[in-house]
Design a protein around this motif. Structure first.
Motif, PDB file in Angstrom:
ATOM      1  N   MET A 125      28.941  45.357  44.247  1.00 29.77           N
ATOM      2  CA  MET A 125      28.747  44.531  43.328  1.00 29.77           C
ATOM      3  C   MET A 125      28.545  43.157  43.647  1.00 29.77           C
ATOM      4  SD  MET A 125      30.345  45.730  39.900  1.00 29.77           S
ATOM      5  CE  MET A 125      31.680  46.924  40.186  1.00 29.77           C
ATOM      6  N   LYS A 126      29.412  42.716  44.714  1.00 30.87           N
ATOM      7  CA  LYS A 126      29.434  41.161  45.279  1.00 30.87           C
ATOM      8  C   LYS A 126      28.602  41.256  46.130  1.00 30.87           C
ATOM      9  CE  LYS A 126      33.274  38.789  45.492  1.00 30.87           C
ATOM     10  NZ  LYS A 126      33.250  37.839  44.506  1.00 30.87           N
ATOM     11  N   ASN A 127      28.462  41.955  47.161  1.00 29.80           N
ATOM     12  CA  ASN A 127      27.443  41.784  48.379  1.00 29.80           C
ATOM     13  C   ASN A 127      26.211  42.430  48.338  1.00 29.80           C
ATOM     14  OD1 ASN A 127      29.879  40.738  49.292  1.00 29.80           O
ATOM     15  ND2 ASN A 127      30.594  42.551  50.160  1.00 29.80           N
ATOM     16  N   GLU A 128      25.782  43.363  47.538  1.00 31.53           N
ATOM     17  CA  GLU A 128      24.392  43.913  47.593  1.00 31.53           C
ATOM     18  C   GLU A 128      23.487  42.861  47.427  1.00 31.53           C
ATOM     19  OE1 GLU A 128      22.641  46.992  47.964  1.00 31.53           O
ATOM     20  OE2 GLU A 128      20.983  45.652  46.978  1.00 31.53           O
ATOM     21  N   PRO A 129      22.431  42.708  48.086  1.00 36.20           N
ATOM     22  CA  PRO A 129      21.450  41.444  47.751  1.00 36.20           C
ATOM     23  C   PRO A 129      20.852  41.503  46.257  1.00 36.20           C
ATOM     24  CG  PRO A 129      21.047  42.566  50.059  1.00 36.20           C
ATOM     25  CD  PRO A 129      22.081  43.199  49.278  1.00 36.20           C
ATOM     26  N   GLY A 135      27.351  37.543  39.061  1.00 30.55           N
ATOM     27  CA  GLY A 135      27.808  36.577  37.982  1.00 30.55           C
ATOM     28  C   GLY A 135      28.942  37.146  37.450  1.00 30.55           C
ATOM     29  N   GLU A 136      29.033  38.359  37.154  1.00 33.46           N
ATOM     30  CA  GLU A 136      30.278  39.136  36.256  1.00 33.46           C
ATOM     31  C   GLU A 136      31.361  39.221  37.226  1.00 33.46           C
ATOM     32  OE1 GLU A 136      28.588  42.644  34.169  1.00 33.46           O
ATOM     33  OE2 GLU A 136      26.856  41.449  33.996  1.00 33.46           O
ATOM     34  N   VAL A 137      31.378  39.348  38.471  1.00 37.41           N
ATOM     35  CA  VAL A 137      32.738  39.463  39.445  1.00 37.41           C
ATOM     36  C   VAL A 137      32.801  38.300  40.230  1.00 37.41           C
ATOM     37  CG1 VAL A 137      32.362  42.094  39.269  1.00 37.41           C
ATOM     38  CG2 VAL A 137      30.825  40.859  41.168  1.00 37.41           C
ATOM     39  N   ALA A 138      32.024  37.124  39.832  1.00 38.06           N
ATOM     40  CA  ALA A 138      32.188  35.960  40.720  1.00 38.06           C
ATOM     41  C   ALA A 138      33.522  35.629  40.914  1.00 38.06           C
ATOM     42  CB  ALA A 138      31.189  34.963  39.986  1.00 38.06           C
ATOM     43  N   ASN A 139      34.114  35.826  39.749  1.00 37.57           N
ATOM     44  CA  ASN A 139      35.778  35.304  39.854  1.00 37.57           C
ATOM     45  C   ASN A 139      36.530  36.097  40.532  1.00 37.57           C
ATOM     46  OD1 ASN A 139      36.865  33.111  38.815  1.00 37.57           O
ATOM     47  ND2 ASN A 139      36.567  33.599  36.677  1.00 37.57           N
ATOM     48  N   ILE A 140      36.069  37.369  41.038  1.00 37.15           N
ATOM     49  CA  ILE A 140      36.746  38.097  41.809  1.00 37.15           C
ATOM     50  C   ILE A 140      36.765  37.807  43.433  1.00 37.15           C
ATOM     51  CG2 ILE A 140      37.129  40.614  42.840  1.00 37.15           C
ATOM     52  CD1 ILE A 140      36.465  41.610  40.060  1.00 37.15           C
ATOM     53  N   ASP A 141      38.050  37.408  43.739  1.00 37.57           N
ATOM     54  CA  ASP A 141      37.861  37.004  45.291  1.00 37.57           C
ATOM     55  C   ASP A 141      38.092  38.110  46.283  1.00 37.57           C
ATOM     56  OD1 ASP A 141      37.953  35.242  47.511  1.00 37.57           O
ATOM     57  OD2 ASP A 141      39.965  34.892  47.463  1.00 37.57           O
ATOM     58  N   THR A 142      38.990  38.978  46.324  1.00 34.54           N
ATOM     59  CA  THR A 142      39.208  40.219  47.142  1.00 34.54           C
ATOM     60  C   THR A 142      39.546  41.276  46.214  1.00 34.54           C
ATOM     61  OG1 THR A 142      41.409  39.651  47.783  1.00 34.54           O
ATOM     62  CG2 THR A 142      39.610  38.827  49.606  1.00 34.54           C
ATOM     63  N   VAL A 143      39.449  42.582  46.642  1.00 38.34           N
ATOM     64  CA  VAL A 143      40.040  43.621  46.174  1.00 38.34           C
ATOM     65  C   VAL A 143      40.876  44.504  47.452  1.00 38.34           C
ATOM     66  CG1 VAL A 143      39.830  46.039  44.974  1.00 38.34           C
ATOM     67  CG2 VAL A 143      38.324  44.012  44.426  1.00 38.34           C
ATOM     68  N   GLU A 144      42.288  44.446  47.034  1.00 36.93           N
ATOM     69  CA  GLU A 144      43.075  45.372  48.179  1.00 36.93           C
ATOM     70  C   GLU A 144      43.453  46.472  47.514  1.00 36.93           C
ATOM     71  OE1 GLU A 144      46.471  42.790  49.142  1.00 36.93           O
ATOM     72  OE2 GLU A 144      45.388  41.058  48.530  1.00 36.93           O
ATOM     73  N   LEU A 155      42.001  36.842  42.086  1.00 37.10           N
ATOM     74  CA  LEU A 155      41.022  36.279  41.406  1.00 37.10           C
ATOM     75  C   LEU A 155      41.137  34.794  42.072  1.00 37.10           C
ATOM     76  CD1 LEU A 155      41.677  37.213  37.501  1.00 37.10           C
ATOM     77  CD2 LEU A 155      40.205  38.203  39.310  1.00 37.10           C
ATOM     78  N   LYS A 156      39.774  34.152  41.871  1.00 34.89           N
ATOM     79  CA  LYS A 156      39.591  32.801  42.353  1.00 34.89           C
ATOM     80  C   LYS A 156      40.406  31.925  41.477  1.00 34.89           C
ATOM     81  CE  LYS A 156      35.312  33.609  45.015  1.00 34.89           C
ATOM     82  NZ  LYS A 156      34.068  33.781  44.825  1.00 34.89           N
ATOM     83  N   LYS A 157      39.980  32.127  40.109  1.00 35.07           N
ATOM     84  CA  LYS A 157      40.955  31.266  39.023  1.00 35.07           C
ATOM     85  C   LYS A 157      41.296  32.084  37.795  1.00 35.07           C
ATOM     86  CE  LYS A 157      36.495  29.310  37.519  1.00 35.07           C
ATOM     87  NZ  LYS A 157      35.681  28.389  37.622  1.00 35.07           N
ATOM     88  N   PRO A 158      42.150  31.849  37.023  1.00 36.42           N
ATOM     89  CA  PRO A 158      42.594  32.697  35.909  1.00 36.42           C
ATOM     90  C   PRO A 158      41.293  32.924  35.080  1.00 36.42           C
ATOM     91  CG  PRO A 158      43.977  31.044  36.053  1.00 36.42           C
ATOM     92  CD  PRO A 158      42.972  30.700  36.998  1.00 36.42           C
ATOM     93  N   ASP A 159      41.080  34.276  34.613  1.00 37.33           N
ATOM     94  CA  ASP A 159      39.735  34.464  33.786  1.00 37.33           C
ATOM     95  C   ASP A 159      40.369  35.703  32.831  1.00 37.33           C
ATOM     96  OD1 ASP A 159      37.660  35.437  32.923  1.00 37.33           O
ATOM     97  OD2 ASP A 159      36.690  35.988  34.903  1.00 37.33           O
ATOM     98  N   ALA A 160      40.777  35.158  31.669  1.00 35.42           N
ATOM     99  CA  ALA A 160      41.264  36.156  30.579  1.00 35.42           C
ATOM    100  C   ALA A 160      40.173  37.149  29.846  1.00 35.42           C
ATOM    101  CB  ALA A 160      41.439  35.303  29.393  1.00 35.42           C
ATOM    102  N   ALA A 161      38.888  36.860  30.312  1.00 35.47           N
ATOM    103  CA  ALA A 161      37.865  37.519  29.780  1.00 35.47           C
ATOM    104  C   ALA A 161      37.358  38.772  30.776  1.00 35.47           C
ATOM    105  CB  ALA A 161      36.518  36.642  29.580  1.00 35.47           C
ATOM    106  N   LEU A 162      38.135  38.656  31.992  1.00 34.46           N
ATOM    107  CA  LEU A 162      37.613  39.776  32.909  1.00 34.46           C
ATOM    108  C   LEU A 162      37.905  41.156  32.561  1.00 34.46           C
ATOM    109  CD1 LEU A 162      36.371  40.079  35.799  1.00 34.46           C
ATOM    110  CD2 LEU A 162      38.733  40.261  36.835  1.00 34.46           C
ATOM    111  N   LEU A 163      38.962  41.338  31.986  1.00 37.23           N
ATOM    112  CA  LEU A 163      39.162  42.738  31.512  1.00 37.23           C
ATOM    113  C   LEU A 163      38.197  43.434  30.755  1.00 37.23           C
ATOM    114  CD1 LEU A 163      42.832  43.369  30.710  1.00 37.23           C
ATOM    115  CD2 LEU A 163      41.343  44.494  32.418  1.00 37.23           C
TER     116      LEU A 163
END
Lengths: 515, 314
Positions: A125-129, A135-144, A155-163
């Motif tokens: 979602m983040k990398n596919e051109p 936009g929806e996953v922009a706040n996600i920095d990394t997934v481990e 997350l890059k910053k807190p995001d209460a709406a992400l869930l």
């Protein structure tokens, strides 16, 4: 579970003043055990655009996805978040989300759903051109990957709406094997790609799309009962309705307000009023006259009789809007009234705005019957205080471009809505330079601060208070004139049982069966 | 004859250039933008800009047109902006239903128009003629969508003889296919029959007053042979002209009928493409429709020659 939810809906529909017709025959036969088998034939106004949830930008696609794909978390009827492919989740700190994934879930191609697969999906979602999810996953920095069935989302910053965002396409998991082996083809053929209660069978463009029961579905409670679901595009509303009445289809996605009364009187059709997440409004352009003048914006708001519009144009298939947040949301504050008509106040505001005799402006709206009617009523109501609205009818592509370019004075805006109030507010009212959905050009530091805070605070009660405050500020600042939160009635053949409506309007057929 | 065909084919080149350039200009002058329309709910300006560059939409219009022409000359109609599908594929999938519908509608109209038109002209000012005229007026005045809805109501909803909407390919399933095309074909066929009846009647009336008809009758020819051999043949030219023009309209312009009956035809394709500002798709379909018009006009010209030897020898 189903029964209690149905009971809840029954009471909520009565509370909303909507006659409960619901699945009447279904309620009477609630004792009937669900039966396996049958093909459900669904009529939609348009056909799907793509089968790849990461590339999808159209609402109709989601209708199909919610049966073949599953998101990490799902919505209940009150827009609460409940487990989906993630069994549970915790938030050790505001910038970290840990998901425990469900064990024993397989994609339709037989591969396992696990932490690696979830990580793969977020990265795609983040990398596919061509990803529309960026936009929806922009706040996600990394997934481990923590272990085989646990992921940690940083997350890059807190995001209460992400869930809430993860209850839809951004949370849907696609088989990594399918993407790697035939990713490009996924747009047209989703064979093996999902984990949902139904599997993709075929899609004949312009004709039909078929899905079948997933015999190996992980959730052994309830359905899937139906053998198959067959989706068909029928663009004409009248014909679609007649197809349902004569038994050529079993379900239709939406009944026009003008048809609701007639359809409810038809014994061969069962209508279910599904309250939506939508807000239908008009954006006012703050960057140019006349609506860069706050008093004139308020004059228009006080001159309009929204109750009359909802009654006369929407035929009460919806409720007057007090702001962007719909009554279906936990953040809706019913103590805030919608702006009532007050001609004396409207005239006073005109004088305050330096236009005591009224003024003229252009109202841009979609050239479809209900919008035209609404524009005509608005025109007539405004004329009573000397405001002249010139109606400019355009097609939707023109409307969107005019909005993006801020090339309008007052423009119709119909937002389908998002489960979290953030999706109905932030992008419209936060100061954003350049092109954005903030067509009005609203820029108010107090509103900006409020919006930022709604994302950082995680307690729902706290957020609710912030949204009430926001709604009041918006009624004063008026980036938009809010008109209606529409109801989206769906219609069924009486044979269809067990449909569980959720305000996002998506038709999930897992527990649906045919008598 | 061959000369005529070649001359006609040569004339298609400027026609196609004019049509494609005109449509291209009109489309791009219309407000609205394909990327905005496609990503209406996205705020990601960078993603939009990237897509615009990838599709060449950031280039000046003449450059875009030249690029499109260049690809066309290599036989490439490009890809749909909306779903990435090759334009050729979208169009060819829609062409079958449109052609089948046009052929059926044409057949229905001829089956009605010829008997009614001929009898009306021969029995001029009788009850039969007046009934025929009434039918034609009805057919011309009746809007397509209304007739379609009435037919659906009677044959689909009330009697349940025919399916209300949808398309089944008659090549694969002849019976279901014909049933799925029956109502739309009648909708289009009745309107067309009305026009053809009127044209045939008036041109027959004209021919009936000609000297050669009096001569034919004077030499004792049976009335049936006079009508068939002398009147009808001479009255056919305007009818063929009308049919030729209508055939093009049927293929590309049956939009409303296709909408109502949910038929996947060319007309709906082009209208949907215009609403989505899907430039390559619109260009491709318009090119095809223009070709269709040119071809049907060519056929009409050749038919003139068959009907009237004087035209052939000119």
């Amino acid at each position: 579970m189903t029964v209690s939810r149905r009971a809840f809906l029954k009471t909520s529909a009565i509370a909303a003043g909507v006659p409960w017709l619901g699945l009447g025959p279904g309620a009477a036969a609630a004792a009937d055990p669900p039966k396996k088998g049958g093909t459900l034939r669904v009529g939609f106004y348009i056909e799907a655009a793509t089968m790849d949830p990461h590339l999808s930008g159209s609402k109709i696609d989601r209708q199909v996805y919610h049966n073949i794909y599953e998101p990490l978390v799902t919505l209940d009827a009150k827009l609460g978040i409940k487990p989906g492919l993630a069994e549970s989740w915790t938030q050790p700190d505001p910038k970290t989300l840990v998901f425990k994934l469900r064990r024993g879930v397989k994609f339709h191609d037989g591969t396992d759903f696990n932490a690696e697969a979830a990580k793969f999906n977020f990265e795609r979602m983040k990398n596919e051109p061509k990803s529309v999810r960026k936009g929806e996953v922009a706040n996600i920095d990394t997934v481990e990957v923590v272990d085989s069935h646990t992921i940690k989302v940083n997350l890059k910053k807190p995001d209460a709406a992400l869930l809430a965002t993860l209850t839809d396409r951004a949370g849907m998991m696609v088989s990594p094997k399918v993407v790697q082996e035939r990713g490009a083809e996924l747009q047209r053929n989703a064979k093996g790609a999902g984990t949902g209660p139904f599997e993709f069978v075929e899609w004949v463009r312009d004709s039909h799309l078929v899905i079948k029961r997933n015999e190996a579905y992980w959730n052994k409670q309830g359905g899937p009962y139906l053998d198959r679901v067959r989706y068909r595009p029928i663009p004409d509303d009248v014909v679609k309705l007649q197809s349902l009445q004569s038994g050529e289809i079993d379900v239709m996605d939406y009944v026009q307000p003008r048809d609701v009364a007639a359809v409810k009187a038809d014994k061969n059709v069962v209508v279910l009023d599904v309250p939506s997440l939508a807000d239908f409004a008009y954006q006012l352009n703050h960057t140019r006259p006349p609506f860069n003048n706050k008093a004139l914006r308020q004059a228009v708001a006080y001159a309009l009789d929204i109750e009359q519009i909802v009654k006369g144009v929407w035929l009460n298939v919806g409720v007057p809007a007090n702001g962007p947040i719909p009554p279906t949301s936990w953040a809706y504050d019913k103590s805030i009234p919608f702006i009532k008509r007050d001609l004396a106040k409207a005239k006073a505001k005109l004088a305050e705005g330096g236009q005591p005799g009224g003024f003229a402006f252009t109202l841009t709206t979609n050239n479809i019957p209900i919008n035209v009617q609404e524009a005509e009523v608005i025109q007539a109501q405004l004329r009573e205080v000397g405001i002249t609205a010139k109606v400019n009818l355009v097609d939707s592509a023109t409307l969107i471009s005019s909005g993006n370019a801020k090339n309008f004075e007052m423009i119709s805006y119909q937002w389908s809505g998002r489960p979290d109030p953030d999706g109905n507010t932030y992008q419209f009212f936060r100061t954003t330079p350049g092109t954005s959905l903030n067509w009005s050009g609203l820029s108010n530091p107090q509103i900006d601060a409020l919006l930022d805070k709604t994302r950082e605070v995680s307690s729902q009660a706290e957020r609710r208070k912030l949204y009430s405050e926001l709604t009041k500020l918006l009624q004063d600042e008026l980036p938009m004139i809010f008109i209606v939160h529409p109801i989206e009635p769906k219609a069924f053949s009486p044979r269809v049982q067990g449909y569980d409506p959720i305000p996002d309007g998506m038709m999930r057929f897992k527990d649906v069966w045919m008598r | 004859m061959l000369h005529l065909v070649l001359r006609r084919l040569a004339a298609t080149v400027p026609v196609l250039l004019l049509v494609t350039a005109g449509v291209f200009a009109l489309l791009h002058l219309t407000p609205g933008d394909p990327i905005d329309a496609m990503m209406a709910e996205s705020v990601d300006a960078a993603a939009k800009a990237a897509l615009r560059t990838e599709l060449g939409l950031d280039q000046p219009l003449p450059v875009q047109y030249a690029a499109w022409m260049g690809r066309l000359l290599r036989g490439d109609l490009g890809h749909s902006i909306r779903n990435g599908e090759p334009v050729v594929e979208s169009v060819s999938r829609r062409l079958g239903p449109s052609l089948q519908l046009a052929a059926l509608a044409m057949a229905i109209s001829l089956l009605i128009a010829f008997p009614v038109g001929i009898v009306s002209a021969v029995r001029r000012n009788t009850a039969v003629d007046r009934a025929g005229t009434t039918f034609s007026l009805f057919g011309i005045c009746m809007p397509n969508f209304l007739l379609a809805l009435l037919l659906i109501f009677v044959f689909g909803v009330t009697l349940r003889w025919l399916p209300i909407s949808g398309y089944v390919d008659p090549v694969e399933e002849p019976w279901d296919g014909l049933r799925s095309l029956a109502l739309p074909a009648v909708t289009l066929g009745l309107a067309l029959a009305a026009v053809v009846t009127r044209t045939l009647r008036s041109s027959m009336l004209e021919a009936l007053g000609e000297d050669y008809v009096r001569t034919a009758r004077a030499k004792g020819l049976a009335e049936g042979r006079v009508v068939r051999g002398h009147v009808l043949r001479n009255a056919l030219i305007p009818v063929v002209t009308v049919l030729g023009l209508q055939l093009g309209t049927l293929i590309g312009g049956a939009v409303i009928t296709e909408y109502v009956f949910a038929l996947p035809g060319v007309g709906r394709l082009v209208v949907d493409a215009v609403f989505a500002r899907d430039y390559p798709l619109v260009q491709g379909v318009v090119l095809l429709i223009a070709l269709g018009f040119i071809a049907s006009n060519l056929v009409v010209d050749l038919l003139y020659g068959l009907i009237d030897p004087r035209i052939r020898h000119r």
